[in-house]
Scaffold this active site. Sequence first.
Site, PDB file in Angstrom:
ATOM      1  N   HIS A   1       0.817  -1.224   0.000  1.00 52.60           N
ATOM      2  CA  HIS A   1       0.000   0.000   0.000  1.00 52.60           C
ATOM      3  C   HIS A   1       0.848   1.270   0.000  1.00 52.60           C
ATOM      4  CE1 HIS A   1      -3.688  -2.160   0.438  1.00 52.60           C
ATOM      5  NE2 HIS A   1      -3.388  -2.657   1.618  1.00 52.60           N
TER       6      HIS A   1
ATOM      7  N   ASP B   1      -5.163 -13.041   3.450  1.00 58.56           N
ATOM      8  CA  ASP B   1      -6.368 -12.472   4.060  1.00 58.56           C
ATOM      9  C   ASP B   1      -7.634 -12.668   3.229  1.00 58.56           C
ATOM     10  OD1 ASP B   1      -4.986 -10.821   2.352  1.00 58.56           O
ATOM     11  OD2 ASP B   1      -4.976  -9.069   3.672  1.00 58.56           O
TER      12      ASP B   1
ATOM     13  N   HIS C   1      -6.418  -7.152  -0.485  1.00 54.43           N
ATOM     14  CA  HIS C   1      -6.544  -5.727  -0.804  1.00 54.43           C
ATOM     15  C   HIS C   1      -5.688  -5.396  -2.026  1.00 54.43           C
ATOM     16  CE1 HIS C   1      -6.978  -6.058   3.686  1.00 54.43           C
ATOM     17  NE2 HIS C   1      -8.138  -5.518   3.342  1.00 54.43           N
TER      18      HIS C   1
ATOM     19  N   ASP D   1      -2.872 -10.627  -2.245  1.00 55.26           N
ATOM     20  CA  ASP D   1      -3.428 -10.100  -0.997  1.00 55.26           C
ATOM     21  C   ASP D   1      -4.875  -9.688  -1.271  1.00 55.26           C
ATOM     22  OD1 ASP D   1      -2.347  -8.706   1.801  1.00 55.26           O
ATOM     23  OD2 ASP D   1      -3.967  -7.564   0.876  1.00 55.26           O
TER      24      ASP D   1
END
Lengths: 325, 224
Positions: free
Chosen positions: A127, A253, A166, A164
């Site tokens: 991120h 996740d 996200h 991931d």
Amino acid sequence: MKKTGFLFDERYLIHDTGPYHPEVSDRLLAAYQGIKKAGLLEKLVLFKGVRVDLKWVEEVHDPAYIARFGDACVAGKKEMDTPDCQMCAETYEIALLAVGGILEALRRMMEGEIDNAFCPVRPPGHHAERSRAMGFCYFNNIAIAARYLQKEWRIGRVGIVDFDVHHGNGTQHLFEDDPTVFYYSIHEHPSFAFPGTGREFEEGVGAGTGYTKNSPVLPGQGDDEYRRLIKRDLIPAFETFRPEIILVSTGFDAHEDDEMADMRVTTEGFNWIMETIVGLADTYAGGRLVSILEGGYSLQRLPELVGNHVRILLGDPPGALQNNG
Amino acid sequence: MLVGKSMTSKVITIDKNESLFTARELMRKNNIRHLPVVDGENRPVGIVTDRDLRSAMPYRIYRNPDTAQAESERIAKLKVSDIMTADPVTIPLTYTIQDALLLIQEKRFGAFPVVDDEGKLVGMISVRDLLRAFINVLGIGEPGSLIGILVEEKVGQLKRIVDVVTEENISFGSVLVARYGEKGKRAVFPYLLTNNVIRVKKRLQEIGFKLIDPMDWYIDQLNR
């Protein structure tokens, strides 16, 4: 069987996110336990982190941002840019050790000591933007790794796969105008989950158009949808791009037992994803692949997920993989 | 939320005596679909759209060699005043974005000329401008996570949600409150500027709220 490197450094546990934060040091201990319990520790080439030369971090991040991060830690600040990014006095140094450890894995792979590697580091990176900490991330580990491969080892085409849950906004933005780094991400649809980017129509800009590919997945979906999208989007993209090395932003996740998001991927689903990516590395990149940990917050599930992940990197018989429960 | 803040102020206008070719060229060059027609004092007297132009100069006539010449000559004689919508609906600077949204829905226009107290053209507000404002209001340009909460339709529900979110040290990007299919219920959608939704979701459930399955979220219950 392949020679697989394993970056393990207890100092990654020092990065302290305070109470009530999901990105905790126990995640790495769970990962380590998973590898140990699976009896794989002896089969791996273990090595530790080293402090990265700042010139590599500056390939990706604004020097003013790097200084601001260091100063904030020295000053005892507990967060950086957003309450999501909780930290301690040592976080800056640990982040440098994380990047340095990953570059060490790449060096060993390029020199032929290992075929591939797993790098469970903290803090995570995908991120992190050029001048902004975000979503538990400070330095964009995988982006720095890609630039290091290009500059130090003259690698032309780097393929990044990010599974991931996200979207890796930082990684995408850093390479969106660059046709030499292909960024592929599969993640929960941005209208439902952080960080709100990674929509299907984001396909790169300028000269990089066509070198970014996103597969957003609607909430509640699992293995079948991941299989369908990876077959539809990733496999043909890499067939055309032919990466010389594959870097993986590994996040667990999207697992059905991970409370961070709304996906239903099973342990078997993660096995299939990783086997597929390793297959792509074997086909196009001479097997060269480095996996870098991003998210994954279920301390109950991480051991089996990481154990299987490493077993797949080693190329151990798939029958030995553990399943759910 | 006044239209004056969201409108396009650098307006391209055209005189009613200009040719259709000039109008088409202006639209093409400026990538716009609505061209206000003004008089000598900059008052809107009409509006011409890309659709008006397309119906006035349909492509098919050029394909028929027998009629192409005659049709071209006919079109060349047409003026903007022949095809424009005269006396267009204008809106004053003091209208709000909500006014404009409702008017667009009611009149089914894509854009309105915006006028000052003296009726002079000061801008154009289009569906595109309103979308930009709406994206901003929703906060979807900022990194965050959306959650959906089912609440009783009674006073004080939002406060309980805000309290929990605040205690978790999370900032709000936006909050939408929408009608919900079930009678006496509302759906609340806080857009939270965080990656970290595990604890806040748990705590909301602990105090009795039901989280809505993301695939059941909907905010569009208006009649189309």
